[in-house]
Design an enzyme around this catalytic site. Structure first.
Site, PDB file in Angstrom:
ATOM      1  N   HIS A  59     -40.079 -27.644  -1.969  1.00  0.00           N
ATOM      2  CA  HIS A  59     -40.924 -27.564  -0.780  1.00  0.00           C
ATOM      3  C   HIS A  59     -40.646 -26.290   0.001  1.00  0.00           C
ATOM      4  O   HIS A  59     -39.696 -25.546  -0.278  1.00  0.00           O
ATOM      5  CB  HIS A  59     -40.723 -28.796   0.110  1.00  0.00           C
ATOM      6  CG  HIS A  59     -39.319 -28.974   0.638  1.00  0.00           C
ATOM      7  ND1 HIS A  59     -38.837 -28.276   1.718  1.00  0.00           N
ATOM      8  CD2 HIS A  59     -38.308 -29.774   0.222  1.00  0.00           C
ATOM      9  CE1 HIS A  59     -37.586 -28.651   1.960  1.00  0.00           C
ATOM     10  NE2 HIS A  59     -37.235 -29.545   1.063  1.00  0.00           N
ATOM     11  N   CYS A  78     -32.846 -31.309  -2.003  1.00  0.00           N
ATOM     12  CA  CYS A  78     -34.128 -30.771  -2.462  1.00  0.00           C
ATOM     13  C   CYS A  78     -34.038 -29.260  -2.615  1.00  0.00           C
ATOM     14  O   CYS A  78     -33.032 -28.636  -2.284  1.00  0.00           O
ATOM     15  CB  CYS A  78     -35.227 -31.143  -1.478  1.00  0.00           C
ATOM     16  SG  CYS A  78     -35.640 -32.905  -1.465  1.00  0.00           S
TER      17      CYS A  78
END
Length: 322
Positions: A193, A209
């Site tokens: 992301h 992440c």
């Protein structure tokens, strides 16, 4: 016995290093079959206002790789006219050149568009200590523009303990830590992301992440379809061939969870070499140069040998890599 090769100088001349200037993205042509190196190192002269973080945004480089390639240079105030090495030459990761390959030790993602002879490569923020990023074979299972963020209980508890309580849902927008786009991975709980912070790309900064510069994740959003395979590896040492010579690229090793590692470098280098079956049985090595490359951990590919008749590589001389 391996014959000695001439030691290759690691600091090349400015004329050999300089390139035409920054590009919007690191889109690089794939090398011919049997070769492994893409890109070229660049050297620039810093302006007064330059920092490694700002230069990273301009040249698609992460903070850690900028620091590694420029030992002794102040990352926040290099100084007007200081020569800054931009480590934009890479040995491609081992294994199939397809889909997305993430190498934790490099803090870097490689994307091979299907049917095209190019590779895109982008810097990443990865999981910090206690929140390691996974080693996995997975895929992109969803793409979401302008995502909202629902903080998991563990992250809410961490923020609450620091006196910074989080809402149950963070709406899309400039304050959303997922940035303008997210890719959902098949490994539960993990994403690729964007970010609402300028700094942190190229460091251990996330809760597991993979963070990207926003312009990079938006560029990927246009190219990467759902179903794209994703291979996450952790290779601190990469071997490759270019122009009939063998190169080694070394990074600071990380544990499999993305935390700093104290490894037997001797064994790790040999294991990385053995992954390349085309080299393990046919490689003449300058072990002095290998030692220098491993000690430097600067992420810059350096020549360490050449193909040639040699016994199968199973060890390095003595305590060479200690």
């Amino acid at each position: 016995m391996l014959s000695r090769l001439p030691v290759v100088t690691r600091c090349l001349s400015l004329a050999a290093l300089c390139a035409a200037g920054p590009v919007a993205a690191l889109q690089l042509p794939l090398p011919p079959p049997g070769e492994d190196i893409v890109g070229q190192v660049q050297v620039i002269k810093a302006k007064y206002e330059d920092t490694f973080a700002d230069l990273g945004v301009t040249y698609d480089l992460g903070y850690s790789e900028m620091v590694a390639a420029n030992p002794g240079v102040d990352a926040w105030l290099p100084g007007t006219g200081a020569e800054i090495v931009l480590p934009t030459r890479f040995i491609l990761p081992p294994g199939p050149r397809e889909g997305i390959v993430i190498n934790l030790a490099e803090y870097r993602l490689y994307y091979y568009p299907k049917g095209q002879d190019v590779v895109y490569t982008f810097p990443l923020g990865i999981g910090r200590e206690g929140w390691g990023s996974p080693i996995a074979h997975t895929s992109i299972i969803a793409k979401t523009p302008n995502p909202t963020w629902t903080p998991p209980a563990s992250i809410k508890a961490e923020h609450a303990a620091d006196g910074d309580p989080l809402p149950n849902v963070v709406p899309a927008g400039p304050d959303n830590p997922l940035g303008p786009f997210k890719f959902t991975l098949g490994t539960p709980g993990y994403l690729i992301h964007g970010s609402n912070k300028k700094f942190g790309i190229g460091t251990r900064t996330s809760h597991g992440c993979f963070r990207m510069f926003n312009n990079n994740v938006l560029e990927m959003a246009k190219m990467v379809p759902v179903g794209t395979p994703v291979r996450i590896i952790n290779d601190a040492y990469k071997f490759g061939i270019s122009g009939g010579k063998v190169y080694l690229e070394a990074h600071a090793p990380l544990n499999d969870d993305g935390t700093p590692s104290v490894v037997d470098k001797h064994t790790a280098v040999i294991n990385a070499m053995l992954k390349r079956e085309d080299l393990a049985n046919n490689l003449r090595v300058n072990w002095d140069e290998v030692r220098d490359v491993v000690a430097a951990e600067d992420g810059l590919p350096a020549q360490i040998g050449e193909p040639g008749e040699a016994p199968m590589v199973t060890s390095a001389p003595g305590d060479l890599l200690q």
